[in-house]
Design a protein around this motif. Structure first.
Motif, PDB file in Angstrom:
ATOM      1  N   TYR A   1       4.903   3.905   2.557  1.00  0.00           N
ATOM      2  CA  TYR A   1       4.760   2.521   1.858  1.00  0.00           C
ATOM      3  C   TYR A   1       4.676   1.451   2.965  1.00  0.00           C
ATOM      4  O   TYR A   1       5.284   1.071   3.692  1.00  0.00           O
ATOM      5  N   TRP A   2       3.354   0.865   2.787  1.00  0.00           N
ATOM      6  CA  TRP A   2       3.133  -0.310   3.776  1.00  0.00           C
ATOM      7  C   TRP A   2       3.270  -1.616   3.118  1.00  0.00           C
ATOM      8  O   TRP A   2       2.627  -2.087   2.128  1.00  0.00           O
TER       9      TRP A   2
ATOM     10  N   ASN B   1       5.188   0.035   7.829  1.00  0.00           N
ATOM     11  CA  ASN B   1       5.616   1.181   6.914  1.00  0.00           C
ATOM     12  C   ASN B   1       7.120   1.150   6.758  1.00  0.00           C
ATOM     13  O   ASN B   1       7.800   1.416   7.754  1.00  0.00           O
TER      14      ASN B   1
ATOM     15  N   VAL C   1       0.748   5.165   0.249  1.00  0.00           N
ATOM     16  CA  VAL C   1       0.033   6.333   0.723  1.00  0.00           C
ATOM     17  C   VAL C   1       0.626   7.766   0.563  1.00  0.00           C
ATOM     18  O   VAL C   1       1.668   7.929   1.078  1.00  0.00           O
TER      19      VAL C   1
ATOM     20  N   LYS D   1       0.694  -1.274   0.039  1.00  0.00           N
ATOM     21  CA  LYS D   1       0.127  -0.111   0.103  1.00  0.00           C
ATOM     22  C   LYS D   1       0.850   1.346   0.095  1.00  0.00           C
ATOM     23  O   LYS D   1       1.505   1.502   0.718  1.00  0.00           O
TER      24      LYS D   1
ATOM     25  N   ASN E   1      -1.382   7.157  -4.613  1.00  0.00           N
ATOM     26  CA  ASN E   1      -2.018   6.282  -3.667  1.00  0.00           C
ATOM     27  C   ASN E   1      -2.394   5.031  -4.430  1.00  0.00           C
ATOM     28  O   ASN E   1      -3.158   5.019  -5.374  1.00  0.00           O
TER      29      ASN E   1
ATOM     30  N   GLU F   1      -3.233   0.418  -3.746  1.00  0.00           N
ATOM     31  CA  GLU F   1      -3.033  -0.732  -2.897  1.00  0.00           C
ATOM     32  C   GLU F   1      -3.104  -1.824  -3.703  1.00  0.00           C
ATOM     33  O   GLU F   1      -3.914  -1.817  -4.547  1.00  0.00           O
TER      34      GLU F   1
ATOM     35  N   LYS G   1      -3.633  -5.875  -3.464  1.00  0.00           N
ATOM     36  CA  LYS G   1      -3.819  -6.919  -2.550  1.00  0.00           C
ATOM     37  C   LYS G   1      -3.166  -8.172  -2.874  1.00  0.00           C
ATOM     38  O   LYS G   1      -2.688  -8.415  -4.147  1.00  0.00           O
TER      39      LYS G   1
END
Lengths: 821, 228
Positions: B62-63, B68, B5, B3, B25, B27, B29
């Motif tokens: 950045y997850w 993060n 952000v 992810k 942004n 994401e 999965k």
């Protein structure tokens, strides 16, 4: 490090054999030279290291203050041994003398051996053990002696000589014979010792005259080579004080004449001092005379200089390798980035590069070692030392260690570049470029290489030209027709046999004349300094040369004023006539040489061990004759007529010098059939003063040649890299119409900048080094500083030649093909 | 799983500052197959390098698997990346001095996998990708398609959770390109998350989602027909 890393390293080497050969050979040559020079330095620094606990063994030296200007000698009165043994902390005190050289007949020929007569305690002091036989027996019995293994093989063809009996004599001129057997066989002392020997015997050997034996074993004031071993922590000052006191209180010392005591003032009759045996090789203050043991002495400054040169050459070779590796690493950036993507951390990368570098350095070490072995005989001859022991296991280990250190060190910079590779840039296709800093560093390293080559070349030429100048400098006469030789030990020119030899030789048509002197002109084996003075004036210390009446005539020397010795006027042993040189005349206060003529001088001499002043009269002033090397300032000299105690003969050839030498050999063999005539041209005597300089010049020349080759290669690599790096630019320039010669100028500019910077760096340093070297001479060649210009031109030409091919490649580059790739 | 952000990445060259990614942004999965498209210089490779932990953003978050990692150092990122992310490149990037099996094994070496297990997995992977018969060859002895299959084998041998592909068919002809796309599909079907940068609309359509980039920003997000 993993095996995989070495495997990859090997594949990289195999992929580009040309690059690999250059890398390994370049580094190998550097290592080989380094091994030779460092091995030589180690050889010098390891002198006498074979003696057990050598750091605590001391040589006793003396200086005779009764002789004006006397130097230190590494011998001392034997009576000091007993005193030394009383000092707490002294664990052994012994001595050896070389006055009794054993001569043995083998296969009909007499061979004089390098013999030492040793006192009790010597074998223990030196850690000597017999390989065969009983050393104690050999050194104590009247009919026994010990011999070294190699001496036995040289004489008898075998070392299995234990028990063999031989007829011995003390010299070729000695009629006394004695039978003795070989009671012990010893290992040969190493080449790097100041105590060489071929045989050892004790004072009880029956061949030793009783008088000498008594002197050796009693409290004698006779000189010997004394060795003292002390415990660690023992006060050397205390030992020295005891020895000094022992000598001061000796009966002989007490007997000196009152005038001598007065002149000495507070000084001792002889100064006694201790000097480490380990330092003996580099002990330049020790003088030698004709009785001294012939040993090599070295100059620690020169050895240190050679070490610096060795490390410099190794550094140059390493720089070359780093340059090549860096270029390669830059081209491997994609691979490095990929490895990082796959998870390699900096440690892993460093180990990989270390392994690749180690592989090259190990191969280079083997190459270097092989090259060093092949070059060793030539190197030994060049250094005039027996360096066979350099190929020891210990030195091989050191070589390997050096290779490993080099491998790890040269990996540092390429690894550093690898650490800086950004993997994200690889994704964006922006690799295969070198940072500006890295380029500058490599250019800087190339400047260093070329500077080193230029500096070495300058210094080498300076040394070479100065040595040549010194050797060719006129000694004040023409030596070309003169041959010099010494009588056998024990003989003097006043004896019957030498007189017979001289008479016979002078009858030969090849010989124009024979001169007697105390020493050869240009050699300092025998020195006689004394005091002379004018009435009512200060005394002058003067160097006295004892010569025959025909000396000046045969040497072709004309007077500066008055007359020189004339065989029709002057007779041998006439104590009145004196000839002095212009320097002596000036220092004695005469306004001109003419003023000195006919003047009387008081000349200090020794009659029946008592100093007396005798009157001499100046008959003439001689011009300057170069008795010493150009390193010494000429001083006052006086010539006195020989009294028959001299040992040096000079033969003037009437025609060919070769014929005269042959005549001398023939006559010699009639009078001394068992002694080898060692005759040399007078010019060689002078050249011997500069033998070390000539040797240094040759060694420097070799080092310079290697440095030049390495530097040239460095420039070649730099130019090649520059062309490769600027391929696109060159192609674009050509597209826009730039001429070939302008492209060539691009490359030339880059190389030219390197040469210019190198010159700015190297020339001043070389000038300083040359100036310091020349400062050791009293006269200097006018050409010395031309060496700088010559070296600049030579190095520049070499660098230009190295870059020429790449400049040609750039000029011939096809723009379309270059832009396509 | 992944992810971004408000993520921004800039590059400075002298006086020039280029914004490669501007407030992204995004994401992704687990198990997704995402295609990233856009013109040259739009920031696709930069996006991939951040997603692949090869670089860190200048701004934003950045997850990665719940952590993060935006402010992490290169050393930490490298450790996190090891064994978790596989990469495939347009120019294959195989190491010429290593054989095919050694190239594949290299990824496991750095992940400290024991030697026996390494050998077994290499053999399995080469067999799976149909290049086992070339195990001892050097990369330059293979065709482009074979080289890319070896690169895929290398990328997958550590069983990564994510596979990042930067124009995997860019240097291949149509037939070999098709073959690679088929393999990627198979990998995704087996559960591996794939993020693929591509210029080919046809190949982008094979993904379940398309992300269009323009001047460093997301211009378009679309679910493809393949997803449905």
């Amino acid at each position: 490090m993993k095996l995989q890393d070495f495997r990859v390293g090997l594949r990289i080497l195999a992929k580009d054999p040309g690059y690999s050969l250059v890398s390994i050979l370049g580094l190998g040559v550097g290592l080989g030279v380094c091994l030779l020079l460092l091995g030589y330095a180690r050889y010098c620094w390891q002198y006498n290291a074979q003696v057990p606990d050598a750091d605590n063994v001391y040589v006793v030296k003396h200086r005779d203050n009764l002789k004006l200007g006397a130097p230190w000698y590494d011998q001392a009165p034997l009576l000091l041994l007993a005193a030394a043994r009383t000092v707490p902390g002294v664990t052994n005190a012994s001595a050896y003398v070389n006055w009794l050289p054993l001569t043995v007949e083998v296969n009909g020929r007499l061979r004089r051996l390098g013999s030492l007569t040793v006192l009790p305690g010597f074998a223990e002091m030196m850690g000597l053990k017999a390989i065969k036989g009983d050393l104690n027996d050999a050194l104590s019995r009247p009919d026994a002696f010990a011999i070294t293994e190699n001496t036995a093989i040289r004489l008898f063809g075998t070392s299995d000589v234990l028990g063999r009996t031989l007829q011995l004599r003390l010299s070729a001129v000695d009629e006394n014979r004695s039978i003795a057997r070989i009671a012990a066989i010893l290992r040969d002392p190493p080449a790097n010792t100041t105590i060489p020997f071929e045989t050892l015997n004790g004072p009880n050997l029956s061949l030793v005259p009783t008088l000498l034996r008594n002197e050796l074993l009693g409290n004698s004031e006779w000189m010997g080579y004394l060795l003292i071993r002390v415990q660690s922590g023992t006060s050397l000052a205390a030992v020295t004080e005891v020895l000094q006191q022992a000598f001061d209180e000796a009966p002989g010392t007490q007997k000196i004449a009152p005038q001598q005591k007065e002149r000495l003032g507070d000084r001792h009759v002889r100064d006694i001092k201790l000097s480490r045996l380990r330092d003996a090789y580099f002990d330049r203050e020790v003088a030698t005379d004709w009785l001294s043991l012939a040993v090599d002495r070295g100059d620690s400054t020169i050895v240190a200089g050679l070490v610096a040169i060795a490390l410099l050459i190794l550094a140059l070779a390493a720089v070359n390798y780093i340059n090549l590796t860096t270029i390669r690493v830059v081209r491997r950036q994609r691979e490095i980035a990929m490895r990082k993507v796959l998870g390699a951390n900096n440690t892993r990368l460093a180990l990989q590069f270390a392994a690749e570098s180690l592989l090259v350095s190990m191969l280079a070490s083997v190459t270097g070692f092989v090259l060093a072995c092949l070059a060793l005989p030539v190197f030994s001859e060049l250094m005039n030392r027996d360096l066979g022991s350099m190929l020891s296991l210990e030195n091989i280990g050191i070589a390997l260690g050096l290779g490993i250190t080099l491998g790890l060190t040269t990996a540092i910079y390429p690894a550093w570049i690898a650490f800086g590779v950004r993997t994200s840039l690889m994704l964006m296709g922006r690799l295969d470029t070198e940072s500006h800093g890295s380029k500058r560093l490599r250019q800087g390293l190339s400047v260093l290489q070329v500077s080193a080559a230029m500096g070495l070349a300058s210094f080498t030429l300076g040394v070479f030209w100065q040595a040549r100048f010194a050797i060719d400098a006129s000694p004040g006469f023409d030596p070309s027709a003169l041959l010099v030789f010494d009588l056998p030990k024990g003989a003097e020119t006043g004896d019957e046999k030498p007189r017979g030899l001289m008479a016979a030789l002078s009858q030969r048509p090849e010989v124009a004349g024979i001169v007697v002197s105390s020493d050869a002109v240009g050699r300092s084996q025998e020195s006689w300094n004394t005091e002379i003075r004018r009435e009512g004036r200060e005394a002058l210390i003067i160097d006295v040369k004892s010569v025959s009446p025909n000396f000046f005539q045969q040497y072709g020397i004309r007077p500066a004023a008055g007359r020189l010795f004339d065989p029709t006027i002057d007779k041998e042993a006439d104590s009145v006539p004196l000839v002095i040189n212009e320097i002596a005349a000036r220092q004695l206060g005469f306004a001109s040489p003419q003023q000195a003529l006919g003047q009387a001088l008081l000349f200090r001499s020794i009659e029946n061990d008592v100093p007396v002043f005798i009157t001499k009269r100046i008959v003439g002033i001689a011009p300057e004759i170069r008795f010493n090397s150009l390193r010494e300032t000429p001083g006052p000299v006086a010539y006195a007529l020989s009294r028959g105690w001299d040992v040096t003969l000079t033969v003037r050839a009437s025609g060919s010098i070769t014929d005269a030498e042959r005549a001398a050999q023939e006559v010699w063999s009639q009078y001394y059939p068992n002694s080898v005539l060692e005759i040399r041209p007078a010019k060689e005597i002078y050249a011997a003063n500069y033998a070390d300089d000539a040797r240094l010049a040759r060694l420097l020349a070799l080092s310079t040649a290697i440095a030049m080759i390495i530097a040239a290669f460095g420039v070649y690599v730099l130019a090649a890299d520059a062309v490769q790096r600027r391929t696109k630019e060159i192609a674009l320039r050509k597209l826009f119409g730039t001429r070939r010669r302008d492209i060539g100028k691009l490359v030339a500019k880059e190389v030219g900048a390197i040469i210019l910077l190198s010159a700015l760096f190297a020339i001043p340093l070389a000038a300083l080094a040359i100036a310091r070297y020349l400062a050791t001479y009293t006269e200097q060649t006018p050409l010395a500083f031309w060496a700088l210009a010559f070296a600049l031109v030579t190095t520049s030409a070499t660098a230009a030649f190295a870059a020429a091919r790449q400049a040609w490649v750039a000029m011939m580059l096809k723009p379309a093909a270059a832009l396509r790739t | 799983m992944l992810k971004l952000v408000n993520t921004t990445k800039k590059f400075t060259g002298g006086d020039v500052v280029t914004t490669a990614l501007n407030n992204i942004n995004l994401e992704i999965k687990a198990g997704e197959y995402v295609a990233v498209t856009g013109p040259s210089g739009c920031g696709k490779s930069t996006l991939l390098s951040i997603l692949g932990l090869l670089d860190a953003p200048d701004d934003g978050e950045y997850w990665f698997h719940g952590q993060n990692v935006a402010a992490w150092s290169e050393v930490r990122l490298s450790e996190l990346r090891r064994g978790r992310i596989g990469f495939i490149f347009q120019s294959f990037n195989l190491i010429e001095e290593l054989s095919v099996d050694e190239n594949v094994e290299l990824a496991m070496e750095y992940a400290s996998v024991p030697a026996r297990e390494r050998r077994e997995r290499v053999a399995e992977m080469l067999d799976k990708l149909g290049v086992a018969h070339r195990a001892k060859h050097r990369p330059s002895q293979l065709s482009g398609g074979q080289q890319q299959r070896v690169a895929i084998a290398r990328a997958l041998v550590n069983k990564p959770a994510v596979l990042l592909a930067d124009e995997p068919t860019g240097n291949l002809d149509t037939a070999h390109g098709e073959e690679v796309m088929r393999i990627l599909q198979q990998i995704n079907d087996e559960g591996t998350t794939i993020v693929m940068v591509t210029h080919s609309p046809a190949h982008a359509a094979r993904a379940s989602r398309t992300v269009g980039l323009l001047d460093g920003a997301i211009a378009e997000l679309a679910t493809t027909a393949a997803a449905t």
